[in-house]
Enzyme design. Sequence first.
Site, PDB file in Angstrom:
ATOM      1  N   ASP A 141       0.824  -1.215   0.000  1.00 58.22           N
ATOM      2  CA  ASP A 141       0.000   0.000   0.000  1.00 58.22           C
ATOM      3  C   ASP A 141       0.854   1.259   0.000  1.00 58.22           C
ATOM      4  O   ASP A 141       0.346   2.363   0.196  1.00 58.22           O
ATOM      5  CB  ASP A 141      -0.939   0.004   1.211  1.00 58.22           C
ATOM      6  CG  ASP A 141      -0.195  -0.111   2.536  1.00 58.22           C
ATOM      7  OD1 ASP A 141       1.056  -0.139   2.521  1.00 58.22           O
ATOM      8  OD2 ASP A 141      -0.858  -0.175   3.594  1.00 58.22           O
ATOM      9  N   HIS A 143       3.412   1.896   2.126  1.00 53.14           N
ATOM     10  CA  HIS A 143       3.933   2.339   3.417  1.00 53.14           C
ATOM     11  C   HIS A 143       5.451   2.138   3.502  1.00 53.14           C
ATOM     12  O   HIS A 143       6.002   1.237   2.883  1.00 53.14           O
ATOM     13  CB  HIS A 143       3.213   1.658   4.590  1.00 53.14           C
ATOM     14  CG  HIS A 143       3.558   0.219   4.817  1.00 53.14           C
ATOM     15  ND1 HIS A 143       2.709  -0.816   4.485  1.00 53.14           N
ATOM     16  CD2 HIS A 143       4.653  -0.368   5.359  1.00 53.14           C
ATOM     17  CE1 HIS A 143       3.253  -1.970   4.827  1.00 53.14           C
ATOM     18  NE2 HIS A 143       4.446  -1.719   5.351  1.00 53.14           N
ATOM     19  N   GLU A 148       1.766   3.877   7.590  1.00 56.29           N
ATOM     20  CA  GLU A 148       0.760   3.399   6.651  1.00 56.29           C
ATOM     21  C   GLU A 148       0.014   4.568   6.020  1.00 56.29           C
ATOM     22  O   GLU A 148       0.194   5.721   6.412  1.00 56.29           O
ATOM     23  CB  GLU A 148      -0.176   2.435   7.382  1.00 56.29           C
ATOM     24  CG  GLU A 148       0.572   1.208   7.897  1.00 56.29           C
ATOM     25  CD  GLU A 148      -0.344   0.141   8.449  1.00 56.29           C
ATOM     26  OE1 GLU A 148      -1.309   0.486   9.140  1.00 56.29           O
ATOM     27  OE2 GLU A 148      -0.087  -1.048   8.180  1.00 56.29           O
TER      28      GLU A 148
END
Length: 266
Positions: A141, A143, A148
Amino acid sequence: MRVLIKPDYDSCAKWTAEYIIFKIKQFRPTANKPFVLGLPTGSSPIGVYQELIKQHKEGKISFQNVVTFNMDEYIGLPPDHPQSYCRFMWDNFFNDIDIKKENIYMLNGMTTDYVSECRNYEDAIKKVGGVNLFLCGIGTDGHIAFNEPASSFASRTRIKLLKAETIKSNSRFFGGNQNEVPAKVLTVGIGTIMDADEVLLIASGKNKQEAIRQTIECGVNHLCPASILQMHEHAIVICDDFAADKLRPDTIKYFKNIERANMVAK
């Protein structure tokens, strides 16, 4: 942002290790002026660590005047736990090089005073003069460390609650049992990473395609934390053909042509 696209993971790992060695030697570290290296865990850096160990054993690099700061640690896992990041680093890197134990900094996942632990970590980084090079992996994602999506770009070392996707992904290290994965971690912040003189991000595999596309081709967006590297003066992204597969053909051609030109110039 400099982008290198290599044929496979092994090529990425070897180039990354050799670059780290080059930067350490160029710095000419001493006991009073050490080279400061930020380090990640996970699958992405393992090949890098293996190559660094190999070249150390061949007498090509010493880590005696290198100071390291690890990115993160699970809360509630003792240092000797098989899945703690402290144990990971000793098993996969520190045990096989000549680094001094006192030069290794790791977050304490067993602390009960999270605020002081994080503040002291930031202070320790400042005390040694800041990080010279931060090596990063990247999540599916986008990160970096445990920052995150929606993490503040100004964030510093702090406590974070992991989202379900990250817990599911990391459960592969816990026998597939998501209930065994700690839900809370201590992590350096995006601001901490961006303060480094140089940031080097390594990525490989098809599962990193979207993250790499957003990091390189899309605008800076807190929903893809790694995209902030576009704003770093000295950031390098090195990825294999699989991770780069979602980049536009013109993007791939552009960056590969730049590297070819650099090789000719040398």
